[in-house]
Design an enzyme around this catalytic site. Structure first.
Site, PDB file in Angstrom:
ATOM      1  N   SER A 142       0.826  -1.202   0.000  1.00 38.01           N
ATOM      2  CA  SER A 142       0.000   0.000   0.000  1.00 38.01           C
ATOM      3  C   SER A 142       0.857   1.248   0.000  1.00 38.01           C
ATOM      4  O   SER A 142       1.974   1.261   0.558  1.00 38.01           O
ATOM      5  CB  SER A 142      -0.894   0.002   1.245  1.00 38.01           C
ATOM      6  OG  SER A 142      -1.524   1.250   1.418  1.00 38.01           O
ATOM      7  N   TYR A 167      -2.581  -0.300   9.939  1.00 38.22           N
ATOM      8  CA  TYR A 167      -2.737  -0.866   8.595  1.00 38.22           C
ATOM      9  C   TYR A 167      -1.434  -0.721   7.816  1.00 38.22           C
ATOM     10  O   TYR A 167      -0.948  -1.684   7.211  1.00 38.22           O
ATOM     11  CB  TYR A 167      -3.879  -0.166   7.866  1.00 38.22           C
ATOM     12  CG  TYR A 167      -3.951  -0.513   6.394  1.00 38.22           C
ATOM     13  CD1 TYR A 167      -4.377  -1.773   5.982  1.00 38.22           C
ATOM     14  CD2 TYR A 167      -3.587   0.411   5.415  1.00 38.22           C
ATOM     15  CE1 TYR A 167      -4.437  -2.106   4.631  1.00 38.22           C
ATOM     16  CE2 TYR A 167      -3.647   0.088   4.069  1.00 38.22           C
ATOM     17  CZ  TYR A 167      -4.075  -1.161   3.679  1.00 38.22           C
ATOM     18  OH  TYR A 167      -4.129  -1.480   2.345  1.00 38.22           O
TER      19      TYR A 167
END
Length: 361
Positions: A142, A167
């Site tokens: 990501s 995350y």
């Protein structure tokens, strides 16, 4: 080629599986269909792949009614027994791991879900690749791994030691875990740092869907950091084309600047890895100001948004901008969907899917 694609009830996974199936690959889909967001949307994606909700049972393979080269299993990545059974019986040529607990902000509320899915689950994938001799692995990282990095555009050689959400930390851990398995066991591994993806069947927790829903239902949209933000918005078809290039071209054991150690003063790698391992940014290479994105969406819908300007949220960053030069140089990757066209396609799908009628149709 026989490919395991995890996360096929998800946004990118669905589109990737469909494209692979249409070109003739054999695809085994995998997803736990959790309730992080609207499960009906997830089932609708699966239905497009010929997988009926009524046929699904936990840990049981079902066959597509649309694509003879597709089957699907509803299961959890952290279920070691099911993962091992799947790899032993299916004998994959390649694995693309897109399944994960998604969402930056939700990681502040439910951190354990991220460790289980993104860390424990990814370890199961790595171990299965090792134990069942799968040498072609790609996986979703990501853009959030860049965290507090101020350098723009983000380069894969930039340091990523300061994540601002759990995350992001789990995605960075995935990259490090994958490198160790590539080094130790010769698994050809490529990580993709996704930037903001939009398009039909998109995630309802992301800005395009949130904004479209609010505008069409005469509700306020939340504009964080008072609109002073930008994102490297990338249309889903461009993303999928890049992922397929990576699947078709496994990483080679060459020296690469994707280093684990960096001279932070000079922002240069101190060492180089000779593992069959690469990290790529995958995005549009052209950030869009948030207010410009909103204006484009308003024009496509035909209605002005009610805007609620708010401060920056915890765990968020002001700007993302992908340097995709490595992907361009290695695979001639070139996003070619301009924002106006991509938004029009997204809005058309949204109105049809949610049966929006009246003057905005």
């Amino acid at each position: 080629m026989k490919i395991l694609v995890t996360g096929t009830a998800g946004f990118i996974g669905y589109h990737l599986a469909k494209k692979l199936l249409q070109r003739g690959d054999e695809v085994v889909g995998f997803d736990n269909i959790n309730d992080y967001y609207d499960q009906n949307l997830k089932y609708a994606r699966l239905n497009e792949l010929g997988i009926s909700k009524e046929d699904l049972k936990d840990n049981v393979i079902v066959y597509s009614k649309t694509y003879p080269n597709h089957k699907f299993i509803k299961a959890n990545l952290e279920d070691t027994q099911t993962i091992n059974y799947l790899f032993e019986t299916e004998k994959f040529d390649a694995v693309c791991n897109l399944a994960a607990q998604a969402g930056v902000r939700y990681s502040l509320e439910n951190p354990h879900a991220y460790v289980q899915s993104n860390v424990v689950g990814f370890l199961n994938i790595l171990e299965a690749c090792r134990n069942y001799n799968v040498k072609n692995l790609s996986f979703a990282s990501s853009s959030s791994v860049y965290g507090l990095n101020k350098s723009q555009p983000f380069k894969t050689t930039d340091h990523t030691a300061h994540p601002v959400s759990l995350y992001a930390a789990t995605k960075k851990s995935n990259e490090m875990m994958a490198h160790s398995y590539a080094h130790l066991y010769g698994i050809c591994t490529t990580g993709l740092r996704f930037f903001t993806v939009y398009g039909p069947y998109g995630r309802p927790d992301m800005a395009p869907m949130l904004f479209a829903n609010a505008i069409l239902n005469d509700k306020e949209i939340k504009v964080f950091n008072h609109g002073d933000m930008s994102r490297d918005f990338t249309y889903i078809d461009d993303i999928v084309n890049g992922v397929i290039k990576v699947i078709d071209n496994p990483a080679k054991p060459i020296e690469t600047s994707n280093s684990l150690e960096v001279d932070f003063e000079k922002n240069l790698p101190l060492d180089k890895s000779t593992a069959s391992y690469r990290i790529y940014n995958i995005g549009n290479n052209a950030p869009v100001k948030l207010m410009d994105f909103i204006n484009t969406l308003e024009k496509a819908i035909g209605k002005e948004a009610k805007k609620n300007f708010l401060p920056m949220q915890d765990g968020d960053v002001q700007s993302t901008y992908a340097d995709v030069s490595d992907l361009i140089n290695d695979f001639e990757y070139k996003p070619n969907t301009i924002l106006e066209n991509g938004i029009k396609k997204f809005v058309k799908w949204y109105k049809e899917f949610y049966e929006i009628k009246g003057k905005y149709k």
